[in-house]
Design a protein around this motif. Sequence first.
Motif, mmCIF file in Angstrom:
data_model
loop_
_atom_site.group_PDB
_atom_site.id
_atom_site.type_symbol
_atom_site.label_atom_id
_atom_site.label_comp_id
_atom_site.label_asym_id
_atom_site.label_seq_id
_atom_site.Cartn_x
_atom_site.Cartn_y
_atom_site.Cartn_z
ATOM 1 N N GLY A 80 0.759 -1.081 -0.042
ATOM 2 C CA GLY A 80 0.041 0.083 0.065
ATOM 3 C C GLY A 80 0.791 1.217 0.172
ATOM 4 N N CYS A 81 1.826 1.102 -0.607
ATOM 5 C CA CYS A 81 3.102 2.468 -0.714
ATOM 6 C C CYS A 81 3.242 2.656 -2.358
ATOM 7 N N ALA A 82 3.973 3.799 -2.542
ATOM 8 C CA ALA A 82 4.142 4.396 -3.801
ATOM 9 C C ALA A 82 5.324 3.366 -4.430
ATOM 10 N N GLU A 83 4.895 3.210 -5.686
ATOM 11 C CA GLU A 83 6.081 2.093 -6.401
ATOM 12 C C GLU A 83 7.169 2.545 -6.112
ATOM 13 N N THR A 84 7.701 3.824 -6.206
ATOM 14 C CA THR A 84 9.238 4.414 -6.199
ATOM 15 C C THR A 84 9.718 4.030 -4.531
ATOM 16 N N TRP A 85 8.884 3.687 -3.697
ATOM 17 C CA TRP A 85 9.686 3.177 -2.288
ATOM 18 C C TRP A 85 10.234 1.976 -2.352
ATOM 19 N N ILE A 86 9.565 1.206 -3.314
ATOM 20 C CA ILE A 86 10.165 -0.188 -3.547
ATOM 21 C C ILE A 86 11.483 -0.186 -4.142
ATOM 22 N N GLN A 87 12.380 -0.759 -3.711
ATOM 23 C CA GLN A 87 13.696 -0.859 -4.388
ATOM 24 C C GLN A 87 13.985 -1.933 -5.354
ATOM 25 N N VAL A 88 14.777 -1.995 -6.554
ATOM 26 C CA VAL A 88 15.156 -3.277 -7.162
ATOM 27 C C VAL A 88 16.690 -3.560 -6.941
ATOM 28 N N ALA A 89 16.990 -4.714 -6.817
ATOM 29 C CA ALA A 89 18.434 -5.122 -6.896
ATOM 30 C C ALA A 89 18.599 -5.592 -8.285
ATOM 31 N N THR A 90 19.536 -4.993 -8.956
ATOM 32 C CA THR A 90 19.946 -5.204 -10.423
ATOM 33 C C THR A 90 21.059 -6.200 -10.428
ATOM 34 N N GLN A 91 21.142 -7.097 -11.751
ATOM 35 C CA GLN A 91 22.367 -7.907 -11.882
ATOM 36 C C GLN A 91 23.732 -7.268 -12.027
ATOM 37 N N ASN A 92 23.708 -6.109 -12.455
ATOM 38 C CA ASN A 92 25.116 -5.466 -12.553
ATOM 39 C C ASN A 92 25.604 -4.835 -11.371
ATOM 40 N N GLU A 93 24.572 -4.058 -10.651
ATOM 41 C CA GLU A 93 24.840 -3.331 -9.785
ATOM 42 C C GLU A 93 24.659 -3.612 -8.312
ATOM 43 N N GLY A 94 23.384 -4.545 -8.285
ATOM 44 C CA GLY A 94 22.972 -4.819 -6.929
ATOM 45 C C GLY A 94 22.266 -3.492 -6.351
ATOM 46 N N PHE A 95 22.468 -3.152 -5.390
ATOM 47 C CA PHE A 95 22.027 -1.823 -4.682
ATOM 48 C C PHE A 95 22.926 -1.461 -3.570
ATOM 49 N N HIS A 96 23.042 -0.270 -3.238
ATOM 50 C CA HIS A 96 23.958 0.472 -2.563
ATOM 51 C C HIS A 96 23.338 0.322 -0.870
ATOM 52 N N TRP A 97 24.460 0.754 -0.172
ATOM 53 C CA TRP A 97 24.004 0.565 1.380
ATOM 54 C C TRP A 97 22.555 1.100 1.813
ATOM 55 N N LEU A 98 21.814 0.257 2.319
ATOM 56 C CA LEU A 98 20.653 0.354 2.927
ATOM 57 C C LEU A 98 20.840 0.335 4.599
ATOM 58 N N GLU A 99 20.265 1.346 5.457
ATOM 59 C CA GLU A 99 20.528 1.169 6.859
ATOM 60 C C GLU A 99 19.301 0.982 7.537
ATOM 61 N N ILE A 100 19.284 -0.022 8.586
ATOM 62 C CA ILE A 100 18.116 -0.211 9.365
ATOM 63 C C ILE A 100 18.325 -0.093 11.061
#
Length: 254
Positions: free
Chosen positions: A234-254
């Motif tokens: 129930g959130c905006a689509e832009t809030w969901i992140q996508v991991a990619t084959q070449n780049e993955g994704f950068h640091w996310l903090e919790i």
Amino acid sequence: MRFASLGSGSQGNALVVECGGTRVLLDCGFGAREIGFRLERLGLEPSDLAAVVVTHEHSDHIAGAFKFARRAGIRVFLTHGTLQGFPGGRGERPQVVPIDSHASFAVDGVEIRPYPVPHDAREPVQFVFSDGSSRLGVLTDTGASTPHIEATLSGCDALVLECNHDRGMLEAGDYPAQLKRRVAGRFGHLDNEQAGALLAALDRSRLKHVVAAHLSQANNRPHLARQALAAAMGCAETWIQVATQNEGFHWLEI
Ligand SMILES: [Zn+2]
Ligand SMILES: [Zn+2]
């Protein structure tokens, strides 16, 4: 704690989880040299890692694990079945630590809880990582959800969740019929809709990050994975992140 992906998809997977000063590599589906290049993007060297933890013996998860760990002088944690299923593991080995698919263990400050999943490997597991207060749940390479998976992933602070394929794209695509059946089967991979249904069934009240992962380049598109997970959140689509084959994704903090 924080986490980052070095790449995600059928060509290779690796994720770094950091708690306090301890970093663990989850899966190592790239060659040892390639992993070195990808770690550099995060400002890390192989010697910054304390251990490699492996989910299962498919090459997109284990290919470089033993060589990388041997060179870095670190241990590899994996189930007995995964070790038996990895032919590359019979040569020169790093120190290998067998794990029980239901028993938590720790690598310095990183608490690691394995849990079994239905996938066409010998003894596949996925993991929840914790620093004692926050939890990161990771789930890829599962053909279906189970009550145990949902209980394990409920209440996490962040999720990396497989959105392997779009069912329509897989059916219409040019994979051979047998491969289509395998991917879509109960021991294959989660499609976007299944991932959304799983997410909808969880306690999501603490979630700060949701990342769609292990997307098929042939049978999925990032916006379709985002759509399915955003609908469940129930959130905006832009809030969901996508991991990619070449780049993955950068640091996310919790
Ligand atoms: Zn995989
Ligand atoms: Zn797999």
